[in-house]
Motif scaffolding. Structure first.
Motif, PDB file in Angstrom:
ATOM      1  N   SER A 123      20.658  28.440  70.740  1.00 35.13           N
ATOM      2  CA  SER A 123      21.050  29.042  69.472  1.00 35.13           C
ATOM      3  C   SER A 123      19.997  29.993  68.922  1.00 35.13           C
ATOM      4  O   SER A 123      20.210  30.630  67.902  1.00 35.13           O
ATOM      5  N   SER A 124      18.850  30.097  69.590  1.00 38.41           N
ATOM      6  CA  SER A 124      17.912  31.167  69.230  1.00 38.41           C
ATOM      7  C   SER A 124      17.058  31.509  70.440  1.00 38.41           C
ATOM      8  O   SER A 124      16.862  30.675  71.327  1.00 38.41           O
ATOM      9  N   TYR A 125      16.556  32.745  70.453  1.00 39.36           N
ATOM     10  CA  TYR A 125      15.733  33.190  71.578  1.00 39.36           C
ATOM     11  C   TYR A 125      14.550  32.252  71.799  1.00 39.36           C
ATOM     12  O   TYR A 125      14.113  32.033  72.929  1.00 39.36           O
ATOM     13  N   SER A 126      14.027  31.681  70.713  1.00 40.21           N
ATOM     14  CA  SER A 126      12.824  30.854  70.817  1.00 40.21           C
ATOM     15  C   SER A 126      13.056  29.578  71.606  1.00 40.21           C
ATOM     16  O   SER A 126      12.112  28.949  72.071  1.00 40.21           O
TER      17      SER A 126
END
Lengths: 268, 268, 268
Positions: B223-226
């Motif tokens: 749900s996020s690039y990180s």
């Protein structure tokens, strides 16, 4: 009376109406334009200026250097939206910052914290829910949070409605010159469009008679590019207040094959 | 009474005053600036925003994707000038289009027709003579016809003065995912500035437990690039509403050497 | 009476409020944005348009060609800031120029002098001290002098307050076609974003029945790109009024491997 009214007004809306943008979004995909659409939808009279959208991807040092050397040319009360944001969608915070009579919006990754620290500014954490963000993407907070905040601030929303002070923002460190064995050692911190090698050396680092050498070669210190011999690099104090290694009508970066981070030492 | 007056006014001039530009003109030659000069000469108060001038040359699919994912961020009544125009100077028609409470101007090459079709809009053919074009170049209708039309519309000229409805505009098709042997097969439809590989897969194409594979490798859905491990690509729902293949602080396009048109299949 | 008042006003402030920018600063470093900040700080209502910031570094011919083919699309009274400035910081003069009902600011390196000469304009030397410049950098006169002059002019300062007429500006020569052994010989003077090879040949140089050849190959003269066969270059009159060598949906520069300065001869 009239004075007081004006003063009240300016306390209410301290913004110049100028919004600048500094991102690593590039020019290809419309991402920067979309942020402007969001600002204008809330603040139709905003005057929008691109600082740059060509920061090297995810490069916070470049973002910080460009921002801190650009914003002072704008009038006080300008609002600077900085979206170099490798942590988008993660738990990193969203910041609003007041510093040097300017305003800044962006993620908490060190760039805004650094500007606040250098200018004794104040930092606030934005709560997207209080800002009215109902459904943000996880990949484009520039559109869904930062541009929205900019538009709403210019439209008259007080920052206290959606943000609260914090004291522990991330603060980016950009290398400062240091003393190594009695010599000042600086380094290349940025390479500009012309291939100028911008060092972190300022006037205070070069005493009278001191010079900067690359290997055995002593760099001439000149006061304009035109004083340089063609093909021979020299040192010049640039418009950001740093000494840069430059070539006459050429790229010092190409000629010398030097990169950001390489050391440059001052000989007394 | 007052309400009626306002309503009459807004019927007369339904434009927000914002004009956006989306072209493949690049930044080098001043072509984009010239179009703005023409708009401002007729509509001094227009607010001009670049969506992009860096659409790959003649690439109508990229133009369509960027335009349809950018214009909704602008306020209703904005006028979008789209000039990716490989057929400039030929017999292809000039269009004005109303769709989704926005307005569009550009050549009849499928991009505007597609927006009209997707949004049940209306399309009109512009007659340059009625617009007052006396001498157009054969290579730059962006300046000679489309910017002029935008400027005159904002200045109050009604579109009926120079255009008439048509029902058969070109309509560009962008590939939709399809079912192949019981599996949903999508494809890469765009690669953005960050090297993200944007697919045509949307939330409805990925059921619970289903996944996307590249060869044998199952892509993590994050749900996020990180959340991505460095150097390991994954799948993320992006700001356009598509799943994209992304890398953490890197280019999936470079890592995977994939291009627009390559297939991506969903495993149930 | 009223008429006289208006006329006095327009004598006082003859500016349209539009400021354009043409530089070789690139998009990376914020240099262009900074100039806009300076203009807006003095003239908050200025409307700012980029012509281009991607002139090839130090290329005065490209700057001149783009500027002289772009400014006429803007309304009279527009102010064009041209900062391709290899001599920045040296003794070269700073110019203000009136020509063709437009205004120009920039260094004295031939570009503005050429526009003045072509349009029988007037040229003035700016005295930075009279403009109120107290401390200019030696590397960024675009910010410290030219943007400041633009902002102050729009804010109502008369040009006579800081500049005086001169008659000897530098005047850039761009090659004109010439006659060689009874034939008109032109050359490539610019290559645009699409790879079109723009020659200095105009309609007067191509008589009826005459043609342009590359080696043995006669170039078809067409009236739109679409008339060209794919992969086969042809000649087309472009939007600047020059004949250009073009390819259909391709780059003539890549196909023919031709460069600025290469000769193109007309056969009668």
């Amino acid at each position: 009376m009239r004075c007081e009214t004006l003063s009240t007004q300016s306390r209410k809306n301290p913004y110049s109406g100028i919004v600048t943008f500094l991102t690593d979004f590039g020019a290809e995909d419309g991402y920067a334009g979309v942020m402007k659409g969001v600002v204008l939808a809330h603040a139709p009279g905003a005057r929008l200026v691109d600082i740059t959208h060509c920061v090297p991807r995810f490069n916070l040092c470049a973002a910080a250097l460009i921002l801190e050397n650009s914003f002072p040319s704008f009038q006080a009360g300008s609002l600077h939206v900085m979206v170099v944001d490798p942590g988008v969608g993660s738990v990193r915070r969203h910041l609003f910052c007041k510093a040097a009579a300017h305003f800044f919006i962006g993620p908490d990754n060190g760039v805004l914290g650094r500007i606040a620290e250098l200018n004794r500014g104040s930092v606030f954490e934005i709560d997207p829910a209080l800002l009215g963000v109902t459904k943000a993407s996880n990949t484009f907070h520039g559109r869904d949070i930062y541009a929205l905040a900019a538009g709403k601030l210019l439209a008259g929303l007080d920052r206290s409605a959606f943000s609260a002070p914090i004291t522990d923002p991330e603060v980016l460190q950009i290398p400062e010159p240091c003393e190594v064995e009695g010599r000042v050692e600086g380094e290349i911190i940025h390479i500009d469009h012309f291939g100028n090698l911008i060092t972190n050396l300022r006037t205070q680092h070069l005493g009278e008679g001191s010079c900067v050498c690359l290997g055995e070669e002593r760099l001439a210190i000149v006061s304009s590019y035109s004083e340089l011999e063609e093909g021979k690099p020299g040192l010049i104090l640039n418009s950001w207040g740093y000494y840069e290694i430059a070539c006459r009508e050429g790229s010092a970066a190409c000629l010398l094959e030097m990169r950001v981070g390489e050391k440059v030492s001052v000989k007394p």
